[in-house]
Enzyme design. Structure first.
Site, PDB file in Angstrom:
ATOM      1  N   ASN A   9       0.860  -1.191   0.000  1.00 27.76           N
ATOM      2  CA  ASN A   9       0.000   0.000   0.000  1.00 27.76           C
ATOM      3  C   ASN A   9       0.891   1.234   0.000  1.00 27.76           C
ATOM      4  OD1 ASN A   9      -1.904   1.960   0.406  1.00 27.76           O
ATOM      5  ND2 ASN A   9      -2.355   1.398   2.532  1.00 27.76           N
ATOM      6  N   TRP A  10       1.021   1.819  -1.194  1.00 29.98           N
ATOM      7  CA  TRP A  10       1.943   2.951  -1.332  1.00 29.98           C
ATOM      8  C   TRP A  10       1.358   4.265  -0.830  1.00 29.98           C
ATOM      9  CZ3 TRP A  10       4.180   2.045  -6.980  1.00 29.98           C
ATOM     10  CH2 TRP A  10       5.053   0.955  -6.934  1.00 29.98           C
ATOM     11  N   LYS A  11       0.075   4.259  -0.515  1.00 27.79           N
ATOM     12  CA  LYS A  11      -0.578   5.487  -0.015  1.00 27.79           C
ATOM     13  C   LYS A  11      -0.281   6.650  -0.973  1.00 27.79           C
ATOM     14  CE  LYS A  11      -0.344   3.483   4.522  1.00 27.79           C
ATOM     15  NZ  LYS A  11      -0.310   3.640   5.967  1.00 27.79           N
ATOM     16  N   HIS A 101      -9.882   1.307   4.770  1.00 31.41           N
ATOM     17  CA  HIS A 101      -8.606   1.568   5.431  1.00 31.41           C
ATOM     18  C   HIS A 101      -8.830   2.633   6.503  1.00 31.41           C
ATOM     19  CE1 HIS A 101      -4.512   2.828   6.212  1.00 31.41           C
ATOM     20  NE2 HIS A 101      -4.112   1.706   5.629  1.00 31.41           N
ATOM     21  N   GLU A 173      -5.972  -4.559  10.846  1.00 27.65           N
ATOM     22  CA  GLU A 173      -4.952  -3.528  11.024  1.00 27.65           C
ATOM     23  C   GLU A 173      -5.282  -2.680  12.248  1.00 27.65           C
ATOM     24  OE1 GLU A 173      -2.869  -2.337   7.136  1.00 27.65           O
ATOM     25  OE2 GLU A 173      -4.779  -1.322   7.154  1.00 27.65           O
ATOM     26  N   GLY A 179       1.771   2.792  10.681  1.00 26.84           N
ATOM     27  CA  GLY A 179       2.704   3.900  10.488  1.00 26.84           C
ATOM     28  C   GLY A 179       3.386   4.382  11.756  1.00 26.84           C
ATOM     29  N   SER A 216       2.831  -1.616  10.638  1.00 28.66           N
ATOM     30  CA  SER A 216       4.261  -1.635  10.956  1.00 28.66           C
ATOM     31  C   SER A 216       4.950  -2.984  10.689  1.00 28.66           C
ATOM     32  CB  SER A 216       4.509  -1.173  12.400  1.00 28.66           C
ATOM     33  OG  SER A 216       4.106   0.175  12.547  1.00 28.66           O
ATOM     34  N   GLY A 237       2.601  -0.833   4.427  1.00 26.26           N
ATOM     35  CA  GLY A 237       2.735   0.543   3.968  1.00 26.26           C
ATOM     36  C   GLY A 237       4.189   0.913   3.754  1.00 26.26           C
TER      37      GLY A 237
END
Ligand code: PGA
Length: 255
Positions: A9-11, A101, A173, A179, A216, A237
């Protein structure tokens, strides 16, 4: 053996040039990976999807790669300026969409009802919904993490048939782990994955819904997480933004 999933997930990261360079470095490294064991899903910004689709076009049969969008609109089409429909995504070869998300729940105020509609829309367009759930830090502190996740699952998935639910993947999640570098403990992951597995199995009579962990994940902790019971892979991420750590997590998943 159930197929394993790793979702990058590159956001809101990377330019198209950076995304293309990443894919060009990644593709040769996947030649040795058995696509029947792994679905490696790249979830970039909408902007990057056509360029990446063109790069992987024709390679799907030998490589375990697929394209996932980070979001879509719940309506089929219409006057929704700035939005992207599920049909648009399917038409360029996207095979799945992240739904629910926590960053969208928090910043875009997406609620259970809207997420239920999005899931239906993604399924109707022939794609796989990756439904994200997870408790807040407050809920974890109060010991109500199971209740919160149960509510998220019940309210957004309740209208689905067993046949539909089997097309989904669920990503657990915990919001406090996303993050932050604060990965959930193996005990907490096991507890929640077992809980979700039991819930889905009791309500829908199936064990075929993959449950992924996110929050994470990195090359150092990936193996222990992926080896935990009922963990079918990861939603990653920041550690998915470079090829090297991503391939280390692929190795941890398949090892
Ligand atoms: P992270 O993000 O790996 O950077 O914690 C995970 C996610 O948001 O899916």
């Amino acid at each position: 053996m159930q197929k394993k999933y790793l979702i990058a997930n590159w956001k809101m990261h990377k330019t198209v040039q950076e995304a293309t360079a990443f894919m060009q470095a990644l593709l040769p490294q996947l030649e040795a990976v058995d696509p029947s064991q792994l679905a490696l899903c790249i979830a970039p910004s909408f902007v990057h999807l056509p360029a990446i689709a063109a790069l992987i076009d024709g390679h799907e049969s030998i490589r375990p790669l697929s394209l996932v969008a980070q979001n879509c609109h719940h309506a089929a089409e219409g006057a929704f300026t700035g939005e992207v429909s599920a049909a648009m995504l399917a038409s360029i070869g996207v095979s799945g969409v992240l739904i629910g998300h926590s960053e969208r729940r928090i910043y875009q105020k997406e609620d259970h009802l809207l997420l239920a509609k999005k899931i239906k829309r993604v399924l109707a367009s022939g794609m796989q919904p990756f439904f994200c759930c997870g408790e807040s830090l407050e809920a974890r502190r109060h010991g109500s993490h199971k209740t919160m996740v149960q509510q998220q699952l019940e309210e957004s998935l309740s209208g689905l048939t067993t046949q539909e639910i089997e097309k989904l993947a669920i990503a657990y999640e915990p919001v406090w782990a996303i993050g932050t570098g604060q990965v959930a403990s193996i005990e907490a992951i096991t507890e929640m994955h077992t809980f979700i597995r039991q819930m889905v199995s009791t309500q829908y009579g199936t064990e075929r819904v993959p449950i992924l962990y996110g929050g994470s994940c990195n090359p150092q902790n990936a193996k222990a997480i992926f080896d935990a019971p009922h963990v079918a892979g990861g939603l990653v991420g920041s550690a998915s933004l470079q090829v090297d750590p991503l391939m280390k997590m692929v190795a941890a998943l398949l090892g």
